[in-house]
Design an enzyme around this catalytic site. Sequence first.
Site, short mmCIF file in Angstrom:
data_model
loop_
_atom_site.label_atom_id
_atom_site.label_comp_id
_atom_site.label_asym_id
_atom_site.label_seq_id
_atom_site.Cartn_x
_atom_site.Cartn_y
_atom_site.Cartn_z
CG ASP A 82 -0.71 75.74 -15.85
OD1 ASP A 82 -0.82 75.58 -14.62
OD2 ASP A 82 0.38 75.87 -16.41
CG HIS A 142 -6.84 74.22 -7.12
ND1 HIS A 142 -6.17 74.29 -8.32
CD2 HIS A 142 -5.89 73.92 -6.18
CE1 HIS A 142 -4.88 74.02 -8.13
NE2 HIS A 142 -4.68 73.81 -6.84
CD GLU A 177 3.76 63.99 -14.62
OE1 GLU A 177 2.55 64.30 -14.76
OE2 GLU A 177 4.33 63.10 -15.31
CG ASN A 178 -1.03 67.77 -10.70
OD1 ASN A 178 -2.03 67.79 -11.41
ND2 ASN A 178 -0.03 68.64 -10.88
#
Length: 264
Positions: free
Chosen positions: A35, A52, A82-83
């Site tokens: 994260d 990323h 959920e992304n």
Amino acid sequence: MKAPESLKPLSREEEPLLRNLVADRLPQHIAVIMDGNGRWAQRRHLPRVAGHRAGVQSARKVIETCVRLEIPALTLYAFSMENWRRPKAEIDFLMHLLRDYLRKELPLIQRNNIRLLVIGRHDQLPKEVRADIDRAMEQTAGNTGMKLAVALNYGGRAELVDAFNNILDRVRNNGLANARVDEKMISDHLYTSELPDPDLLIRTSGEMRVSNFLLWQIAYAEIYVTEILWPDFSRAQLFEALLDYQKRERRYGGLAEARHRVTA
Ligand code: FPP
């Protein structure tokens, strides 16, 4: 711990950390919630996707270090169910990055004898991502070294739902009217059925949540949360997490060894 040859050269920061690790008390399975990529980029006034991209480098370092330390299993949380709520451009970038990773990293994965598993609901991923996943899993299926599970379109609750439905199918199809569910049966039907439960769950960027990750499997995992953002998570930080893990007393609901002794 004597440094594995392939981990050298170690920096002045890394060398004492590695030396303090106890080789036979390393975790059998490490799970990581990577994260903080977005915040890492924002702090540098870069677009989130730059975080990323930098996160891929951290993943590579952690994978290689775990191989050298002979950790049998590593699971990385790369994309949660959920992304999908993120902006389309970021999702497209992440899918592209993951495909790129699966293609470009394959030679390194092979060289390190890593068996790649991708866990999650594959059927809801874009066709070309599925094709790359299938190819990478097929090509590494015979490898006997570390098992690397990449969680993609993964959700812990969805995994349990899928496991229960698979159990129901088996019961119906085999006429097992008297079958009873037990813990082993559930574990055997999870995406991670080939992996031991994680001993250590690492989460970067300081959030104190498990975010629907390996809900069943982390029942007894030691949790290590660091403020470090994922793109800054280095080999030294991994050693710190392992040292912290080795200081923990794992009791699984029982008593500490000293207190356990019956006094005359
Ligand atoms: C969290 O950062 C990270 C992700 C959404 C996963 C993507 C991870 C990578 C690209 C690393 C590479 C992994 C592999 C296996 C190649 P975030 O965007 O939630 O950060 P924020 O909380 O700071 O916004």
